[in-house]
Scaffold this motif. Sequence first.
Motif: not given
Length: 90
Positions: A20-44
Amino acid sequence: MNNARASDPITSVIAAEHAALFAGKHYTRILAALDDEKTLTAGEMARVTGMSVEQVCRRLPELQARGQVQVVQFEGEDLLRNGYRVWEAV
């Protein structure tokens, strides 16, 4: 978020608390990646964020439930790329 059952051993309860403590960091990293690339697969996303595919796949439904990401639709179907659904930020 409680990821442990009452019948789990104490080690599993502790692991769930740490998750639960690191889930928030994961959310932030995923959302930042989508913000940069717009669409991505889980692998990407895994490659871009430095996370494992399993970590990304664990967090995507959670982000979807929070209304922050969604699967890209094409002609009423989930868009796939290299066998993975394509995701975008909402």
